[in-house]
Design an enzyme around this catalytic site. Structure first.
Site, PDB file in Angstrom:
ATOM      1  CB  CYS A 383      -0.989  -0.028   1.150  1.00 62.74           C
ATOM      2  SG  CYS A 383      -2.449   0.963   0.802  1.00 62.74           S
ATOM      3  CG  HIS A 509      -3.465  -3.616   3.053  1.00 61.00           C
ATOM      4  ND1 HIS A 509      -2.493  -3.151   3.900  1.00 61.00           N
ATOM      5  CD2 HIS A 509      -4.119  -2.515   2.582  1.00 61.00           C
ATOM      6  CE1 HIS A 509      -2.557  -1.829   3.956  1.00 61.00           C
ATOM      7  NE2 HIS A 509      -3.534  -1.419   3.164  1.00 61.00           N
ATOM      8  CD  GLU A 511      -1.353  -6.396   5.146  1.00 65.91           C
ATOM      9  OE1 GLU A 511      -1.045  -6.621   3.950  1.00 65.91           O
ATOM     10  OE2 GLU A 511      -1.485  -5.238   5.601  1.00 65.91           O
TER      11      GLU A 511
HETATM   12  N1  GLN Z   1      -1.936   6.774   2.758  1.00 66.69           N
HETATM   13  C1  GLN Z   1      -2.021   6.018   1.550  1.00 66.69           C
HETATM   14  C2  GLN Z   1      -3.367   6.181   0.864  1.00 66.69           C
HETATM   15  O1  GLN Z   1      -4.313   6.588   1.472  1.00 66.69           O
HETATM   16  C3  GLN Z   1      -1.734   4.559   1.796  1.00 66.69           C
HETATM   17  C4  GLN Z   1      -2.764   3.877   2.635  1.00 66.69           C
HETATM   18  C5  GLN Z   1      -2.282   2.592   3.215  1.00 66.69           C
HETATM   19  O2  GLN Z   1      -1.097   2.299   3.229  1.00 66.69           O
HETATM   20  N2  GLN Z   1      -3.191   1.797   3.737  1.00 66.69           N
HETATM   21  O3  GLN Z   1      -3.495   5.868  -0.296  1.00 66.69           O
END
Ligand code: GLN
Length: 540
Positions: A383, A509, A511
């Site tokens: 992410c 994600h 995970e």
């Molecule tokens: N802050 C980033 C976004 O909003 C990444 C979010 C995250 O890592 N969950 O896109």
């Protein structure tokens, strides 16, 4: 007719109530029942999405885009299933539903009260999960500690459920702790006794206890606690410190917890050993792997390991699959930035950059990515970790000076990461990100395809920003491979670098979908690459 098992907590928080609930669920599922688990959280936030990971640990994201308590992650990993947002009910949700109904005039002039209106709403949400899942048994964990003001409506609701559902269809487990006084070498039962008294004062008589304890209590201590709760000592179960939480079901089973529960609920066991052998094999691999790899997680929530809970678990799962122990080292990205930490000196076999929000520690993470890229260290970005990999590449390979994300650098000359167009008019923070599982097309011939071996995969999201489509062409020309995109070809989902042993990052994600018996392809590949690097170093 569904049976209900209610789990309450006493003495103090962080007792592993969630893992106890998850272990009980695992065992009952093993006996052939349709089982699920849900959690009632006493805070007024509508969901966990707006809460700082420093306080409550990670925000766990469900397939349907729920931003939930991290215990839902334990439930999924132990049940081997995916749950929905309905499995995490908060006070915020129930108050909101009741107040909205009142505003619509649906209470027809009644005085709206905690009892019965709020408690009815709570019971309705519990029964709905049991009915929709056609469950034999629903385990309901009540967050917080008995004695808190906050959880009273939930405790009152589950108290009423015994009357309404019948004694034989309900079972109450109280999880508490014996306090060990190291200097005196004594194990104290009094706080536990008092919390049982508190529970009974509320009107709940526990049917079993799970005692957390640092040292093994003797029969006298167990008798004392059993007597205080009107229970036969056979209904008192122990949860001692274990090398891995995944061993708890095996421990509780040895102590006979399922027999006690199924007896009380009048349920004869149906089948046995669905996944038990594989689970035991997994646990023994976690405990006995002699080889290890060191993975550096460069993040900002380094003081609370729970902030990256699912990542740690995914590393354990994939490590067990490859027969290695994963030593995960949390590295503070701000200290990398301030050069208090030198990555060269830590001797890492792989580097992982997790998700995150905001500006703090960003440059340290970018330095860590550069270090992994240039030194050919296996790298996984998740992410924010993917977004920063794109920024690092844009700056140091494409030469786009000052490239950044508009999240933390609104004036950047090269906004390679930018707000998604559908987010531009969104002001409210709660539940408004791109959330939950959605399809991703994986490009054949890439590392991602080798790992997933599929053209179409599903993974879970939680973000507002994305790779700016205007820069995709330049990134490709510079040598970055975009190996996954959403089917609408709007969002970049996976990036990788082909001239590197293992450099991959995802907007999603991975995970959250990793489970002991069903690991994540990205984590599998990452651990495999870490092992290869370690072995190559050993020979070199
Ligand atoms: N802050 C980033 C976004 O909003 C990444 C979010 C995250 O890592 N969950 O896109």
């Amino acid at each position: 007719m569904p049976r209900y098992i209610f789990i309450t907590g006493g003495v103090l928080s962080s007792l592993g109530k969630g893992v106890s609930a998850a272990s009980t669920g695992f065992l009952l599922k093993e006996k052939g029942f349709r089982v699920s688990i849900m959690k009632l959280d006493p805070y007024l936030n509508v969901d966990a999405g707006t809460m700082n990971p420093f306080q409550h640990g990670e925000v766990f994201v469900t397939e349907d885009g729920g931003e939930t308590d991290l215990d839902i992650g334990h439930y999924e990993r132990f049940l081997g299933e995916y749950l929905t947002k309905k499995h995490n009910v908060t006070s915020g949700q129930v108050y909101r539903a009741v107040i909205e109904r009142e505003r619509r005039g649906e209470y027809l002039g009644a005085t709206v009260q905690i009892i019965p209106h709020l408690t009815d709403e709570i019971k309705h949400r519990i029964r709905e999960v049991a009915q929709e899942g056609h469950l034999d048994i629903l385990i309901v964990e009540v967050g917080g500690t008995v004695g808190d003001i906050e959880s009273l409506p939930f405790l009152e609701a589950i108290r009423q459920m015994r009357m309404e559902e019948g004694e034989e269809n309900t079972f109450y487990i109280h999880v508490g702790m014996l306090v060990y006084l190291r200097n005196a070498g004594e194990l104290k039962t009094k706080p536990m006794q008092h919390s049982i008294m508190k529970l009974r004062e509320i009107g709940i008589q526990p049917d079993a206890l799970i005692l957390r304890s640092e040292v093994k209590p003797g029969p006298e201590e167990i008798d004392k606690v059993a007597r205080a709760s009107n229970l036969h000592p056979r209904r008192v179960f122990l949860s001692l410190d274990l090398p891995t939480v995944y061993e708890l079901p095996l421990e509780l089973e040895k102590q006979g917890i399922t027999d006690v529960i199924l007896d009380s609920l009048n349920l004869p066991p149906r089948s046995q050993h669905r996944h038990m052998d594989r689970w035991k094999e997994f646990v023994s691999r976690v405990k006995s792997s002699s080889e290890s790899v060191r993975v550096g997680i460069v993040g900002k929530y380094v003081h609370i390991r729970d902030a990256y809970k699912s990542i740690f678990e995914a590393l354990i799962h994939s490590g067990a699959r490859h027969g290695v122990r994963v030593d995960a080292v949390l590295i503070n990205s701000e200290e990398v930035e301030q050069e208090k930490v030198n990555l060269r000196e830590i001797n890492l076999d792989a580097i992982l950059i997790p998700g995150g929000f905001g500006k703090r520690g960003i440059e340290g993470k970018i330095q860590a990515i550069r270090f992994a890229r240039e030194n050919k260290i296996p790298f996984l970005g998740i992410c924010l970790g993917m977004q920063l990999s794109v920024i690092e590449f844009a700056r140091n390979v494409l030469g786009l000076e000052g490239a950044s994300s508009t999240e933390f650098s609104p004036e950047t000359p090269h906004p390679v990461i930018d707000l998604m167009p559908e987010q531009k008019d969104v002001d409210a923070k709660g539940g408004t990100m791109r959330l939950g599982a959605s399809p991703i097309d994986v490009e054949e011939g890439t590392l991602a395809f080798r790992l997933y071996t599929k053209n179409r995969i599903y993974e879970r999201h939680r973000h507002r920003y994305e790779v700016n489509p205007r820069y995709i062409e330049s990134l490709r020309k510079g040598g970055m491979v975009i190996s996954g995109m959403d089917p609408g070809r709007k969002y970049v989902e996976i990036i990788e670098l082909p001239d590197h042993p293992f450099f991959i990052a995802s907007q999603f994600h991975p995970e959250f979908r990793s489970q002991p018996l069903s690991t994540s392809p990205l984590f599998d590949g990452f651990i495999e690459a870490a092992i290869q690097r370690k072995r190559a170093k050993g020979q070199g």
